[in-house]
Design a protein around this motif. Structure first.
Motif, PDB file in Angstrom:
ATOM      1  N   TYR A  39     -39.911  56.733   8.560  1.00  0.00           N
ATOM      2  CA  TYR A  39     -41.044  57.649   8.506  1.00  0.00           C
ATOM      3  C   TYR A  39     -40.575  59.058   8.186  1.00  0.00           C
ATOM      4  O   TYR A  39     -39.694  59.605   8.862  1.00  0.00           O
ATOM      5  CB  TYR A  39     -41.798  57.651   9.839  1.00  0.00           C
ATOM      6  N   ARG A  96     -45.090  58.396   1.286  1.00  0.00           N
ATOM      7  CA  ARG A  96     -43.944  57.636   1.793  1.00  0.00           C
ATOM      8  C   ARG A  96     -42.792  57.671   0.791  1.00  0.00           C
ATOM      9  O   ARG A  96     -42.982  57.914  -0.390  1.00  0.00           O
ATOM     10  CB  ARG A  96     -44.332  56.169   2.014  1.00  0.00           C
ATOM     11  N   THR A  98     -40.125  54.796  -0.180  1.00  0.00           N
ATOM     12  CA  THR A  98     -39.922  53.370   0.052  1.00  0.00           C
ATOM     13  C   THR A  98     -38.785  52.833  -0.824  1.00  0.00           C
ATOM     14  O   THR A  98     -38.148  53.567  -1.572  1.00  0.00           O
ATOM     15  CB  THR A  98     -41.216  52.598  -0.243  1.00  0.00           C
TER      16      THR A  98
END
Length: 401
Positions: A39, A96, A98
């Motif tokens: 996160y 995000r 990723t």
């Protein structure tokens, strides 16, 4: 100088922004949920990748080369993406990073609790050109960072220019100066940790009698007050400037040492106060056992521990570690008579394998109730809350004669 120290020095001297945090079980995938990577707050992703911070198209993204300097693993192309489908008739609105890759140390459940440093090659206003990661492999590496920055508490993070952060100039969390009226004498003498905690009591939340909730709130309030006192003692000196580099270094070392000292004792002091408030009054702190070992808390007393006639089954020990990855082994021989060792920690999860290893060594984890959800579901029922620990010991030592 270690490889890690050299790496940090290199990043501090380049055009890098660093993101520092302790890996939670959700970050590494140890909870077993649908994991898409560690996160990173949306605002930080927006700073690092301004080109995706818009709603002109669905889910804008950009690729970034990623490498790990701490572990041997393949480089990868990570993806910074803005899931903005809320603006296209759906519900998602988050940013995000990723695709770290299955062999990335950031995605290894066994690294839950480890300190991670991500160095983005970045100039403000432009997308980052690459990211180099280091996941600390032992407490010695973590100490390299925390000796400069102070304790990195689970659930907190640092982000900013590497030159400032790694140089020990990281801005601390903002506090509301108007909320606290500090005693006048503290402007002349820096109060002890116990004095700050006692003073902070009038600012603690009054609507909870739960020790788990109280601990989290009290740590926050106490740290706010500590930072205000620190500012009162240091800011004036900084603004006046320094006559030499040695003077600057002396002040920086003083601030760093005080922060480390506070971090090392704060949690124990709060626990001691909560024990007393909730009726658990029979314990010893820093008592000496075999080989001059000093467990953080010994129950019911050091006299009982040294009395061979006192039953081993009625002895308890509580070790206190803000983070327990690797460090938990340090507590195993602190009290030879006690076979089940209780360990209090604020770490946000452990891997199932490490948890079982702790169990086999006779360690029982005590974790604030609000953090239980951050642990793998398979072991949550085996965690102990602070409230349950206090209740169990009160029951154990209640005289029913």
């Amino acid at each position: 100088m270690s490889d890690f120290q050299n790496w940090l020095l290199d990043k501090a001297n380049g055009k890098n922004y660093v993101f520092i945090k302790r890996l939670s079980a959700n970050d590494t995938g140890a909870t077993g949920g649908h994991q898409v990577g560690l996160y990173i707050p949306s605002g930080i992703v927006a700073e690092l990748f301004p080109s995706i911070n818009h709603t002109r198209e669905l889910n804008p993204s950009v690729l970034l080369h990623a490498k790990s300097s701490s572990h041997i693993c393949a480089d990868s192309e990570v993806r910074a993406i803005y899931y903005n489908n809320k603006f296209f008739g759906m519900t998602r609105n988050e940013k995000r990073i990723t695709r770290w890759g299955g062999d990335s140390p950031l995605q290894n459940p066994e690294n839950t609790g480890a300190l991670a440093v991500l160095a983005f090659k970045h100039e403000p206003g432009n997308d980052s050109e690459g990211v180099d990661t280091w996941v600390c492999i032992n407490p010695d590496e973590e100490d390299v960072v925390e000796s400069t920055l102070g304790e990195i508490v689970p659930g907190t993070l640092l982000f900013g220019p590497a030159r400032e952060i790694l140089g020990g100039l990281a801005p601390q969390p903002k506090v509301n100066n108007k909320r606290y009226e500090l005693p006048e004498e503290w402007s002349h003498t820096f109060p002890s940790g116990s004095e700050i905690i006692q003073y902070a009591a009038s600012y603690f939340a009054k609507d909870s009698a739960d020790p788990d909730e109280q601990l989290i709130d009290r740590r926050r309030v106490e740290y706010d007050i500590f930072l205000l006192v620190e500012e009162a003692h240091v800011l004036d000196i900084i603004q006046k400037g320094f006559g030499s580099v040695d003077e600057f270094i002396a002040l920086a070392n003083s601030v760093s040492n005080r922060r480390k000292s506070r971090a090392g004792k704060s949690l124990e002091l709060h626990l001691e106060q909560l024990f007393l408030e909730h009726g658990l009054s029979i314990f010893a702190t820093q008592a000496t056992t075999e080989g001059n070992k000093k467990p953080d808390f010994l129950f019911p007393s050091v006299e009982a521990y040294k009395d061979v006639a006192f039953s081993d089954d009625r002895l308890r020990m509580l070790a206190v570690k803000t983070t327990c990855k690797d460090r938990w082994r340090q507590i195993l021989n602190e009290a030879d008579r006690i076979k089940t060792i209780h360990l209090f920690t604020l770490q946000e999860g452990v891997s199932i394998a490490q948890f079982r290893e702790m169990q086999e060594a006779g360690v029982r984890l005590v974790v604030p109730a609000s953090l239980h959800k951050k642990y793998p579901e398979a072991i949550r029922g085996e965690l102990m809350s602070l409230g349950a620990f206090i209740a169990e010991l009160i029951e154990l030592y209640t005289d029913r004669s």
